[in-house]
Design a protein around this motif. Structure first.
Motif, PDB file in Angstrom:
ATOM      1  N   VAL A 234       0.839  -1.197   0.000  1.00 24.29           N
ATOM      2  CA  VAL A 234       0.000   0.000   0.000  1.00 24.29           C
ATOM      3  C   VAL A 234       0.879   1.255   0.000  1.00 24.29           C
ATOM      4  CG1 VAL A 234      -1.802   1.248   1.246  1.00 24.29           C
ATOM      5  CG2 VAL A 234      -1.732  -1.260   1.340  1.00 24.29           C
ATOM      6  N   ALA A 235       0.637   2.148  -0.946  1.00 23.50           N
ATOM      7  CA  ALA A 235       1.305   3.452  -0.955  1.00 23.50           C
ATOM      8  C   ALA A 235       0.426   4.437  -0.198  1.00 23.50           C
ATOM      9  CB  ALA A 235       1.517   3.933  -2.385  1.00 23.50           C
ATOM     10  N   MET A 236       1.029   5.195   0.677  1.00 19.98           N
ATOM     11  CA  MET A 236       0.318   6.245   1.400  1.00 19.98           C
ATOM     12  C   MET A 236       0.640   7.564   0.701  1.00 19.98           C
ATOM     13  SD  MET A 236      -1.363   4.599   3.608  1.00 19.98           S
ATOM     14  CE  MET A 236      -1.969   5.875   4.710  1.00 19.98           C
ATOM     15  N   LEU A 237      -0.300   8.027  -0.127  1.00 18.22           N
ATOM     16  CA  LEU A 237      -0.073   9.178  -0.995  1.00 18.22           C
ATOM     17  C   LEU A 237      -0.534  10.470  -0.338  1.00 18.22           C
ATOM     18  CD1 LEU A 237      -1.378   7.496  -4.257  1.00 18.22           C
ATOM     19  CD2 LEU A 237       0.988   7.685  -3.470  1.00 18.22           C
ATOM     20  N   PRO A 238       0.328  11.502  -0.384  1.00 18.97           N
ATOM     21  CA  PRO A 238      -0.060  12.780   0.212  1.00 18.97           C
ATOM     22  C   PRO A 238      -1.090  13.508  -0.647  1.00 18.97           C
ATOM     23  CG  PRO A 238       2.111  12.951  -0.793  1.00 18.97           C
ATOM     24  CD  PRO A 238       1.677  11.514  -0.925  1.00 18.97           C
ATOM     25  N   THR A 239      -2.026  14.171   0.023  1.00 24.51           N
ATOM     26  CA  THR A 239      -3.012  15.001  -0.661  1.00 24.51           C
ATOM     27  C   THR A 239      -2.574  16.456  -0.562  1.00 24.51           C
ATOM     28  OG1 THR A 239      -4.333  15.302   1.333  1.00 24.51           O
ATOM     29  CG2 THR A 239      -4.871  13.391  -0.050  1.00 24.51           C
ATOM     30  N   GLN A 240      -3.300  17.346  -1.196  1.00 22.71           N
ATOM     31  CA  GLN A 240      -2.967  18.773  -1.127  1.00 22.71           C
ATOM     32  C   GLN A 240      -3.055  19.302   0.299  1.00 22.71           C
ATOM     33  OE1 GLN A 240      -5.530  20.627  -4.014  1.00 22.71           O
ATOM     34  NE2 GLN A 240      -3.910  20.595  -5.555  1.00 22.71           N
ATOM     35  N   SER A 241      -3.917  18.712   1.110  1.00 18.44           N
ATOM     36  CA  SER A 241      -4.075  19.164   2.494  1.00 18.44           C
ATOM     37  C   SER A 241      -2.957  18.638   3.400  1.00 18.44           C
ATOM     38  CB  SER A 241      -5.426  18.702   3.043  1.00 18.44           C
ATOM     39  OG  SER A 241      -5.435  17.291   3.201  1.00 18.44           O
ATOM     40  N   GLY A 242      -2.112  17.723   2.870  1.00 19.17           N
ATOM     41  CA  GLY A 242      -1.042  17.153   3.682  1.00 19.17           C
ATOM     42  C   GLY A 242      -1.413  15.817   4.302  1.00 19.17           C
ATOM     43  N   ARG A 243      -2.682  15.479   4.240  1.00 20.60           N
ATOM     44  CA  ARG A 243      -3.138  14.187   4.746  1.00 20.60           C
ATOM     45  C   ARG A 243      -2.701  13.090   3.776  1.00 20.60           C
ATOM     46  NH1 ARG A 243      -8.993  12.299   4.370  1.00 20.60           N
ATOM     47  NH2 ARG A 243      -8.743  10.273   5.290  1.00 20.60           N
ATOM     48  N   ARG A 244      -2.480  11.889   4.254  1.00 20.86           N
ATOM     49  CA  ARG A 244      -2.092  10.775   3.386  1.00 20.86           C
ATOM     50  C   ARG A 244      -3.266   9.815   3.225  1.00 20.86           C
ATOM     51  NH1 ARG A 244       3.251  10.222   1.987  1.00 20.86           N
ATOM     52  NH2 ARG A 244       4.602  11.728   2.974  1.00 20.86           N
ATOM     53  N   VAL A 245      -3.442   9.335   2.007  1.00 16.98           N
ATOM     54  CA  VAL A 245      -4.521   8.390   1.724  1.00 16.98           C
ATOM     55  C   VAL A 245      -3.911   7.115   1.132  1.00 16.98           C
ATOM     56  CG1 VAL A 245      -6.312  10.123   1.419  1.00 16.98           C
ATOM     57  CG2 VAL A 245      -4.958   9.422  -0.535  1.00 16.98           C
ATOM     58  N   PRO A 246      -4.477   5.952   1.480  1.00 12.69           N
ATOM     59  CA  PRO A 246      -3.908   4.695   0.992  1.00 12.69           C
ATOM     60  C   PRO A 246      -4.328   4.378  -0.441  1.00 12.69           C
ATOM     61  CG  PRO A 246      -5.754   4.256   2.437  1.00 12.69           C
ATOM     62  CD  PRO A 246      -5.553   5.740   2.453  1.00 12.69           C
ATOM     63  N   ARG A 247      -3.410   3.761  -1.174  1.00 15.73           N
ATOM     64  CA  ARG A 247      -3.722   3.224  -2.500  1.00 15.73           C
ATOM     65  C   ARG A 247      -3.027   1.875  -2.622  1.00 15.73           C
ATOM     66  NH1 ARG A 247      -1.362   5.765  -7.638  1.00 15.73           N
ATOM     67  NH2 ARG A 247      -0.890   3.796  -8.596  1.00 15.73           N
ATOM     68  N   VAL A 248      -3.788   0.806  -2.804  1.00 13.51           N
ATOM     69  CA  VAL A 248      -3.212  -0.533  -2.919  1.00 13.51           C
ATOM     70  C   VAL A 248      -2.493  -0.632  -4.256  1.00 13.51           C
ATOM     71  CG1 VAL A 248      -3.691  -3.004  -3.021  1.00 13.51           C
ATOM     72  CG2 VAL A 248      -4.977  -1.559  -1.436  1.00 13.51           C
ATOM     73  N   LEU A 249      -1.185  -0.915  -4.192  1.00 15.38           N
ATOM     74  CA  LEU A 249      -0.381  -1.045  -5.402  1.00 15.38           C
ATOM     75  C   LEU A 249      -0.364  -2.474  -5.915  1.00 15.38           C
ATOM     76  CD1 LEU A 249       2.739   1.075  -4.388  1.00 15.38           C
ATOM     77  CD2 LEU A 249       0.781   1.791  -5.751  1.00 15.38           C
ATOM     78  N   ARG A 250      -0.276  -3.415  -4.987  1.00 11.99           N
ATOM     79  CA  ARG A 250      -0.217  -4.826  -5.367  1.00 11.99           C
ATOM     80  C   ARG A 250      -0.939  -5.632  -4.300  1.00 11.99           C
ATOM     81  NH1 ARG A 250       6.007  -5.669  -6.109  1.00 11.99           N
ATOM     82  NH2 ARG A 250       5.417  -7.820  -6.442  1.00 11.99           N
ATOM     83  N   LYS A 251      -1.497  -6.743  -4.748  1.00 14.37           N
ATOM     84  CA  LYS A 251      -2.204  -7.639  -3.830  1.00 14.37           C
ATOM     85  C   LYS A 251      -1.928  -9.065  -4.285  1.00 14.37           C
ATOM     86  CE  LYS A 251      -6.588  -8.402  -1.621  1.00 14.37           C
ATOM     87  NZ  LYS A 251      -7.918  -7.912  -1.397  1.00 14.37           N
ATOM     88  N   SER A 252      -1.738  -9.951  -3.318  1.00 15.36           N
ATOM     89  CA  SER A 252      -1.484 -11.349  -3.621  1.00 15.36           C
ATOM     90  C   SER A 252      -2.007 -12.189  -2.476  1.00 15.36           C
ATOM     91  CB  SER A 252       0.022 -11.575  -3.782  1.00 15.36           C
ATOM     92  OG  SER A 252       0.308 -12.937  -3.948  1.00 15.36           O
ATOM     93  N   THR A 253      -2.522 -13.366  -2.783  1.00 16.95           N
ATOM     94  CA  THR A 253      -3.023 -14.250  -1.728  1.00 16.95           C
ATOM     95  C   THR A 253      -1.934 -15.149  -1.181  1.00 16.95           C
ATOM     96  OG1 THR A 253      -3.764 -15.819  -3.388  1.00 16.95           O
ATOM     97  CG2 THR A 253      -5.391 -14.263  -2.555  1.00 16.95           C
ATOM     98  N   LEU A 254      -0.936 -15.448  -1.995  1.00 14.94           N
ATOM     99  CA  LEU A 254       0.181 -16.284  -1.578  1.00 14.94           C
ATOM    100  C   LEU A 254       1.485 -15.654  -2.047  1.00 14.94           C
ATOM    101  CD1 LEU A 254      -1.196 -19.773  -2.673  1.00 14.94           C
ATOM    102  CD2 LEU A 254      -1.087 -18.896  -0.350  1.00 14.94           C
ATOM    103  N   ILE A 255       2.578 -15.939  -1.356  1.00 13.88           N
ATOM    104  CA  ILE A 255       3.889 -15.417  -1.756  1.00 13.88           C
ATOM    105  C   ILE A 255       4.198 -15.857  -3.181  1.00 13.88           C
ATOM    106  CG2 ILE A 255       6.369 -15.489  -1.304  1.00 13.88           C
ATOM    107  CD1 ILE A 255       5.695 -15.813   1.651  1.00 13.88           C
ATOM    108  N   ASP A 256       3.880 -17.096  -3.537  1.00 15.95           N
ATOM    109  CA  ASP A 256       4.178 -17.623  -4.870  1.00 15.95           C
ATOM    110  C   ASP A 256       3.401 -16.924  -5.974  1.00 15.95           C
ATOM    111  OD1 ASP A 256       5.894 -19.396  -3.689  1.00 15.95           O
ATOM    112  OD2 ASP A 256       4.446 -21.058  -3.684  1.00 15.95           O
ATOM    113  N   ASP A 257       2.310 -16.211  -5.633  1.00 12.19           N
ATOM    114  CA  ASP A 257       1.500 -15.514  -6.635  1.00 12.19           C
ATOM    115  C   ASP A 257       2.120 -14.215  -7.100  1.00 12.19           C
ATOM    116  OD1 ASP A 257      -0.393 -17.477  -6.461  1.00 12.19           O
ATOM    117  OD2 ASP A 257      -1.737 -16.348  -5.161  1.00 12.19           O
ATOM    118  N   VAL A 258       3.111 -13.709  -6.386  1.00 13.27           N
ATOM    119  CA  VAL A 258       3.691 -12.400  -6.698  1.00 13.27           C
ATOM    120  C   VAL A 258       4.464 -12.440  -7.988  1.00 13.27           C
ATOM    121  CG1 VAL A 258       5.222 -10.605  -5.870  1.00 13.27           C
ATOM    122  CG2 VAL A 258       3.780 -11.810  -4.269  1.00 13.27           C
TER     123      VAL A 258
END
Length: 77
Positions: free
Chosen positions: A53-77
């Motif tokens: 998850v990337a925590m991206l800064p907004t104009q107000s300075g607050r950070r919002v999450p954005r899922v970059l990658r998701k996997s159910t198992l290590i081997d799925d990456v």
């Protein structure tokens, strides 16, 4: 969800590379990335969500999450 978490910084390393390595090579729940020179947050759970998850800064300075990658198992990456 029960689990554990920690924040850490590897000095003189690109924390984006560290975050990607941790996500790809471990069975952690989530890895939160805040910036190349900032600590990452790593959580562990018995039922891991397997998210980078990337925590991206907004104009107000607050950070919002954005899922970059998701996997159910290590081997799925």
């Amino acid at each position: 969800r029960l689990g554990a978490a920690c924040d850490f910084l590897v000095e003189d390393e690109d924390m984006e590379e560290v975050a990607n390595w941790v996500f790809e090579n471990t069975g952690v729940d989530r890895v939160y990335f805040y910036g190349k020179e900032r600590p990452i947050h790593v959580s562990y759970s018995q039922t891991p969500a397997r998210q980078l998850v990337a925590m991206l800064p907004t104009q107000s300075g607050r950070r919002v999450p954005r899922v970059l990658r998701k996997s159910t198992l290590i081997d799925d990456v």
